[in-house]
Design an enzyme around this catalytic site. Structure first.
Site, PDB file in Angstrom:
ATOM      1  N   HIS A 116       7.457  -2.436   0.801  1.00 32.93           N
ATOM      2  CA  HIS A 116       6.416  -1.629   1.438  1.00 32.93           C
ATOM      3  C   HIS A 116       6.966  -0.897   2.660  1.00 32.93           C
ATOM      4  O   HIS A 116       7.161  -1.488   3.715  1.00 32.93           O
ATOM      5  CB  HIS A 116       5.237  -2.528   1.841  1.00 32.93           C
ATOM      6  CG  HIS A 116       3.942  -1.788   1.956  1.00 32.93           C
ATOM      7  ND1 HIS A 116       2.731  -2.428   2.115  1.00 32.93           N
ATOM      8  CD2 HIS A 116       3.654  -0.455   1.901  1.00 32.93           C
ATOM      9  CE1 HIS A 116       1.760  -1.527   2.179  1.00 32.93           C
ATOM     10  NE2 HIS A 116       2.304  -0.331   2.052  1.00 32.93           N
ATOM     11  N   TYR A 151      -2.969  -5.343   2.800  1.00 32.51           N
ATOM     12  CA  TYR A 151      -4.320  -4.790   2.682  1.00 32.51           C
ATOM     13  C   TYR A 151      -5.347  -5.900   2.913  1.00 32.51           C
ATOM     14  O   TYR A 151      -5.479  -6.830   2.103  1.00 32.51           O
ATOM     15  CB  TYR A 151      -4.548  -4.158   1.303  1.00 32.51           C
ATOM     16  CG  TYR A 151      -3.565  -3.070   0.950  1.00 32.51           C
ATOM     17  CD1 TYR A 151      -3.051  -2.220   1.922  1.00 32.51           C
ATOM     18  CD2 TYR A 151      -3.158  -2.883  -0.363  1.00 32.51           C
ATOM     19  CE1 TYR A 151      -2.155  -1.220   1.591  1.00 32.51           C
ATOM     20  CE2 TYR A 151      -2.261  -1.877  -0.699  1.00 32.51           C
ATOM     21  CZ  TYR A 151      -1.765  -1.055   0.296  1.00 32.51           C
ATOM     22  OH  TYR A 151      -0.875  -0.068  -0.035  1.00 32.51           O
TER      23      TYR A 151
END
Length: 350
Positions: free
Chosen positions: A129, A57
């Site tokens: 992830h 992110y």
């Protein structure tokens, strides 16, 4: 705010968490870094203690801002991050997906870098992830165990989708005793969340579900209405028009959940998720202080009654009374759709 525990890890999370994908990126609206940090502190003031970020992110910037904002309260919060996307060696092209890297040595280096950015020597929850089921081998599992033994990680999780696998991955997380599986789950999008809850119950596992996108990209919090014009780059714009058009019809059949003003539709959507014991935390996409105030308070609104839960089940079975396609009947699969059999969903690869 009420609190639950991730699996049997002993890690406590607030029933409403803060998804820090809005921090350090402009995919969910543009804000200054000072505003982002203020939002994190304001969330803490509302009882939110679970903060969920990821190294990809903002290519590390979200972790840095979370670390800076919460440095003086580190022992009071539950920090989660994710590793697995190799943004170090690959440029970001718009909202396109980056290459993944699940090699154990890469993960080791990526995680150590995340700890530096978060300015901490451990995280409460570390998640893989969007790992495909075939990518999580014995070396990766041994590495996760090693970090737990060293005290660098208190709990491990597997964060899923939307672009990679779904059911096979979540089932693997349950099979391997992961403490958490994070997935899209809301009143309108109940696959794969329902599937994972069934898997957990059938195997008597201690895995918890962390539900993201609880408001179905703006429908269930009514922030995307027929007259709404999404700004350029707004992540919600990637939904097909039919999704919103059918959603506006569906939501009218859920008005009974508002309970005469005792809870808003947005709060009811969170309480429906919390009606499942397996759901440990719900992570809405906060954009403003007002969002945080309203949605954090959902934890203390009246829980859904058995009758309300049953009525939702009936509505879901009949597509909430809408007899047309919403454009979202396909899921991706890393096993050529074999894990989607019997779910009513199609493999997006076909």
């Amino acid at each position: 705010m009420h609190y639950r525990t991730l699996g049997d890890s002993g890690v406590e999370v607030s029933e409403v968490g803060f998804g820090a994908w809005v921090v350090g990126t402009d995919w969910w609206g543009d804000r200054s870094e000072d505003d982002a940090k203020e939002m994190l502190r304001f969330a803490l003031d509302q009882g939110i203690t679970y903060f969920d970020t990821g190294d990809v992110y903002g290519h590390g910037r979200s972790e840095e801002l979370v670390g800076e904002a919460l440095a003086d309260v580190r022992d009071e919060v539950t920090l989660a991050t994710k590793v697995g996307y190799d943004f170090y060696n690959n440029p970001q092209a718009g909202h396109g997906e980056l290459p993944k890297e699940m090699d154990a040595e890469y993960l080791r280096e990526a995680f150590e870098t995340s700890l530096d950015r978060l300015d901490t020597d451990y995280v409460d929850l570390l998640q893989l992830h969007n790992a495909n089921v075939g990518e999580v081998d014995e070396d990766v599992l041994e590495l996760l165990d090693e970090w737990r033994e060293e005290g660098k990680v208190d709990a491990v999780g597997w964060a899923l989708g939307p672009s990679i696998g779904w059911l096979a991955e979540g089932d693997a997380a349950v099979e391997h005793d992961f403490d958490a599986v994070q997935t899209v789950f809301n009143l309108f999008e109940q696959v794969p969340g329902r599937h994972f809850i069934e898997s957990i119950r059938e195997s008597d596992a201690d895995t918890s579900v962390v539900a993201r996108v609880p408001h179905s990209s703006g429908l269930l919090n009514e922030q995307v209405r027929p007259e709404t014009e999404l700004e350029e780059g707004d992540h919600r714009g990637f939904r097909p028009d039919a999704w919103y058009e059918t959603g506006w019809e569906k939501i009218e059949n859920l008005r009974f959940l508002e309970r005469d003003g005792e809870r808003t539709m947005a709060q009811a959507a969170i309480q429906w998720l919390l009606s499942h014991d397996e759901v440990a935390s719900v992570t809405p996409t906060f954009r403003t202080r007002e969002d945080i105030s309203e949605w954090a308070a959902a934890s203390e609104t009246p829980p859904l009654t058995p009758g309300e839960v049953e009525r939702v089940e009936e509505l879901y079975a009949e597509n909430f009374g809408v007899d047309r396609d919403d454009g979202m009947d396909a899921l991706r699969s890393s096993v050529e759709g074999k894990d989607l059999e019997g779910t009513g969903m199609h493999w997006a690869g076909r």
